[in-house]
Design a protein around this motif. Structure first.
Motif, PDB file in Angstrom:
ATOM      1  N   LYS A   1      37.625  46.188  43.621  1.00  0.00           N
ATOM      2  CA  LYS A   1      37.078  46.735  42.374  1.00  0.00           C
ATOM      3  C   LYS A   1      36.169  45.728  41.685  1.00  0.00           C
ATOM      4  O   LYS A   1      35.103  46.084  41.181  1.00  0.00           O
ATOM      5  CB  LYS A   1      38.209  47.164  41.443  1.00  0.00           C
ATOM      6  N   GLN A   2      36.574  44.464  41.671  1.00  0.00           N
ATOM      7  CA  GLN A   2      35.757  43.436  41.032  1.00  0.00           C
ATOM      8  C   GLN A   2      34.476  43.169  41.821  1.00  0.00           C
ATOM      9  O   GLN A   2      33.397  43.024  41.242  1.00  0.00           O
ATOM     10  CB  GLN A   2      36.559  42.137  40.865  1.00  0.00           C
TER      11      GLN A   2
ATOM     12  N   LYS B   1      32.114  46.053  41.320  1.00  0.00           N
ATOM     13  CA  LYS B   1      31.546  45.995  39.973  1.00  0.00           C
ATOM     14  C   LYS B   1      30.392  44.988  39.929  1.00  0.00           C
ATOM     15  O   LYS B   1      29.342  45.268  39.365  1.00  0.00           O
ATOM     16  CB  LYS B   1      32.645  45.593  38.993  1.00  0.00           C
ATOM     17  N   LEU B   2      30.570  43.832  40.549  1.00  0.00           N
ATOM     18  CA  LEU B   2      29.513  42.818  40.591  1.00  0.00           C
ATOM     19  C   LEU B   2      28.328  43.271  41.447  1.00  0.00           C
ATOM     20  O   LEU B   2      27.177  43.053  41.093  1.00  0.00           O
ATOM     21  CB  LEU B   2      30.058  41.498  41.144  1.00  0.00           C
TER      22      LEU B   2
ATOM     23  N   ASP C   1      31.344  50.406  37.005  1.00  0.00           N
ATOM     24  CA  ASP C   1      32.778  50.172  36.839  1.00  0.00           C
ATOM     25  C   ASP C   1      33.622  50.946  37.849  1.00  0.00           C
ATOM     26  O   ASP C   1      34.678  50.492  38.254  1.00  0.00           O
ATOM     27  CB  ASP C   1      33.222  50.561  35.423  1.00  0.00           C
TER      28      ASP C   1
END
Length: 83
Positions: free
Chosen positions: A26-27, A30-31, A36
């Motif tokens: 997820k992170q 997102k990056l 999101d």
């Protein structure tokens, strides 16, 4: 006895590894995408390219996390059981 411990440990590490890999994905997504939400393969909102790139990233992350956790758990089991 060590097989029972090994299988129980494998189940627990699998659950923990899945949760850790999911959070990392997820992170990273997102990056990488600036969004999101991770793409849902069943949604018409995302194109093939975005779905396949997300799946490739997710698969790589899950594979690496699984290898790290399995390798670490195996070493600890071997030290604890002497095998």
């Amino acid at each position: 006895m060590s097989k029972i411990v090994s299988k129980g440990t494998g189940a627990v590490t699998g659950l923990v590894g899945g949760a850790v890999a999911g959070a990392i994905f997820k992170q990273v997504w997102k990056l990488a995408s600036g969004k999101d939400e991770t793409p849902d393969p069943t949604s018409d909102q995302y194109g093939w390219t975005e779905i396949l790139v997300a799946a490739a990233i997710q698969g790589a992350i899950f594979g690496v996390v699984k290898a790290v956790i399995d390798r670490t758990a195996t070493g600890k089991i071997h030290r604890a059981t002497g095998r």
